[in-house]
Design a protein around this motif. Structure first.
Motif, mmCIF file in Angstrom:
data_model
loop_
_atom_site.group_PDB
_atom_site.id
_atom_site.type_symbol
_atom_site.label_atom_id
_atom_site.label_comp_id
_atom_site.label_asym_id
_atom_site.label_seq_id
_atom_site.Cartn_x
_atom_site.Cartn_y
_atom_site.Cartn_z
ATOM 1 N N GLU A 326 0.756 -1.075 0.041
ATOM 2 C CA GLU A 326 -0.081 -0.129 -0.089
ATOM 3 C C GLU A 326 0.676 1.368 -0.115
ATOM 4 O O GLU A 326 0.436 2.088 -0.873
ATOM 5 N N ASP A 331 3.396 1.250 -5.663
ATOM 6 C CA ASP A 331 1.830 1.263 -5.480
ATOM 7 C C ASP A 331 1.529 2.793 -5.520
ATOM 8 O O ASP A 331 0.235 2.816 -6.203
ATOM 9 N N ILE A 332 2.058 3.527 -4.843
ATOM 10 C CA ILE A 332 1.459 4.912 -4.841
ATOM 11 C C ILE A 332 1.472 5.714 -6.155
ATOM 12 O O ILE A 332 0.338 6.215 -6.429
ATOM 13 N N ALA A 334 1.246 3.923 -9.005
ATOM 14 C CA ALA A 334 0.493 3.142 -9.775
ATOM 15 C C ALA A 334 -1.077 3.681 -9.470
ATOM 16 O O ALA A 334 -1.906 3.625 -10.519
ATOM 17 N N ARG A 335 -1.383 3.835 -8.355
ATOM 18 C CA ARG A 335 -2.865 4.370 -8.027
ATOM 19 C C ARG A 335 -2.970 5.843 -7.997
ATOM 20 O O ARG A 335 -3.784 6.320 -7.922
ATOM 21 N N GLU A 337 -1.459 8.118 -6.245
ATOM 22 C CA GLU A 337 -2.207 8.833 -4.859
ATOM 23 C C GLU A 337 -1.094 9.893 -4.269
ATOM 24 O O GLU A 337 -1.492 10.358 -3.186
ATOM 25 N N SER A 356 3.156 3.756 -14.195
ATOM 26 C CA SER A 356 3.618 4.641 -12.725
ATOM 27 C C SER A 356 4.401 5.979 -13.501
ATOM 28 O O SER A 356 4.167 6.945 -12.776
ATOM 29 N N TYR A 359 2.378 8.563 -14.602
ATOM 30 C CA TYR A 359 1.699 9.404 -13.866
ATOM 31 C C TYR A 359 2.797 10.475 -13.197
ATOM 32 O O TYR A 359 2.533 11.547 -12.819
#
Ligand code: SF4
Length: 437
Positions: A326, A331-332, A334-335, A337, A356, A359
């Motif tokens: 998480e 992870d961050i 890819a989402r 966040e 990723s 972003y």
């Protein structure tokens, strides 16, 4: 010509500390004792491919404008101070001193700070936290080990002097005849160049490391292995391997990303540790992760002593939280966040998924690196820095978690700041911008 002795190589986790650097004035003309990769690290510092001035990317284009450090640090500080949840990533190719300030900066910004372990030996760290790990130093390996296992790693190419300095070939106190006093086992689906030097090569089936380790543990206990073949290895061969391991005085299991990043991930390391623990009922046995970046171990150490967690540390709730899967960098990203990102001493542009990095290229970002990389090419602000271990002193942790002081052997190009200095200046400026100074 001048010869600088006892130089530490700041490239891989072996941190060889016996290099000699030959200089003509400030020019590095040659290296002695370094492997081909280590030699290149020193030579490339002066090969003309360095970033020589801070850069600002023109709005979402591939064009950059040279700017001053004062301007770049101000811009970077504003990006970080404004962000709600900035991501700080990298740290593995810089000094512990810089890492310490960087983690403080991440905490000040309420961000997430993560190192390259999250895409290499993160699963090892998770397993070690769960069940502990029997470890020793590379010096003990050299002087005592009569059995070396390389599992899922290929040091001939990734850590070229590992075998000659510490494991298979050197003469040690209890291993006076060097490789004649040692047995080497290589477990790998591919017949790698390391496997070609092994006494025993075990061609485990891809992704079946857990099953093979489980069968080995069964064999060690003297119980029957039910399957005739496990992970591509016949039952009799597994029993033989177990007996071979038991017959040695001091064994060492070195493991790499072939185990940590394949099916099973941290469970593979969990069972490898259990295997090593079992072996200690019969003889002395330890394990060491083959760490890649020269100071990825140091980053885990620094994060742990500062906030209790070795990577993927999230300060967004005002205290340190840790939940890889998480809170790890990829992870961050890819989402989507994080609303800003800061990259130092690593190159996610070369290793993270394209989605990723797409972003990353869309949000405000800061990248600190001595060289042009795929990451600098898509960052908003780029700042060049000096190279620790070549142009700057600094502390790094070897793969066996022994801290080693890297030396300075040459002056950096004029006007280039160190990672530590850039981070210090950023930290103080962000503090001012947040009204906390
Ligand atoms: Fe440098 Fe690693 Fe080669 Fe040693 S093995 S010289 S630390 S790259």
């Amino acid at each position: 010509l001048q010869v600088v002795t006892d130089v530490v190589c700041p490239f891989c986790g072996t941190l060889c500390d016996d290099l000699k650097i030959i200089k003509d004035g400030n020019t590095i003309v040659d290296t002695m004792n370094a492997c081909v990769i280590g030699n290149e690290k020193f030579k490339s510092a002066q090969d003309g491919h360095r970033i020589m001035t801070p850069l600002e990317r023109d709005d979402n284009s591939a064009e950059f404008t040279p700017v001053s450090y004062d301007y770049a640090i101000e811009k970077a500080a504003q990006i970080l101070a404004k962000a709600k949840r900035p991501l700080f990533y990298g740290w593995s190719s810089t000094s512990c001193e810089a890492q310490e300030v960087g983690n403080e900066l991440a905490e000040l910004c309420g961000g997430v700070t993560d190192n390259t372990a999250s895409v290499c030996h993160g699963p090892s760290v998770l397993a070690i936290q769960t069940v502990g790990a029997p470890c020793c130093t590379l010096g003990e390996v050299k002087n005592r080990a009569d059995l070396i296992i390389y599992w899922g790693c290929n040091p001939v190419h990734a850590h070229p002097r590992h075998m000659s300095r510490y494991s298979i070939y050197p003469r040690g106190f209890f291993t006076e005849r060097g490789f004649k006093d040692r047995t080497t086992i290589v477990v790998d689906p591919r017949p790698t160049d390391t496997a070609k030097q092994a006494d025993v090569y075990v061609p485990v089936e891809q992704g079946k490391d857990y099953e093979l380790l489980d069968a080995l543990r069964t064999a060690l206990r003297g119980e029957k292995i039910e399957q005739e073949v496990v992970g591509g290895i016949p039952r009799e061969k597994i029993v033989e391997l177990g007996e071979l391991c038991k017959s040695k005085k001091f064994g060492l299991l070195f493991f790499g990303m072939g185990v940590t990043q394949t099916t099973g991930k941290h469970r593979n390391i969990d069972i490898a540790i259990s295997f090593v623990a079992d072996m200690n009922k019969y003889t002395k046995f330890n394990l060491i992760a083959m760490r890649g970046h020269y100071n990825v171990s140091g980053s885990g150490q620094v994060m742990s002593w500062q906030s209790g967690f070795p990577f993927a540390m999230d300060f967004s709730r005002g205290y340190a939280r840790y939940n890889p899967g998480e809170t790890a960098a990829n992870d961050i990203l890819a989402r989507g966040e994080c609303d800003a990102a800061f990259v130092i001493a690593s190159d996610p542009g070369a290793h993270f998924p394209v989605s990723s990095m797409k972003y990353y290229a869309r949000i405000p970002t800061v990248c600190i690196d001595p060289h042009y990389t795929p990451t600098t090419g898509v960052s908003s602000i780029v700042m060049p820095s000096t190279i620790v271990g070549v142009e700057e002193e600094g502390t790094a942790y070897r793969m066996d978690n022994v801290p080693i002081r890297c030396r300075k052997v040459a002056d950096a190009p004029e006007g280039i700041l160190s990672d530590h200095e850039i981070l210090e200046r950023l930290y103080h400026r962000v503090k001012e911008l947040k009204g906390e100074a």
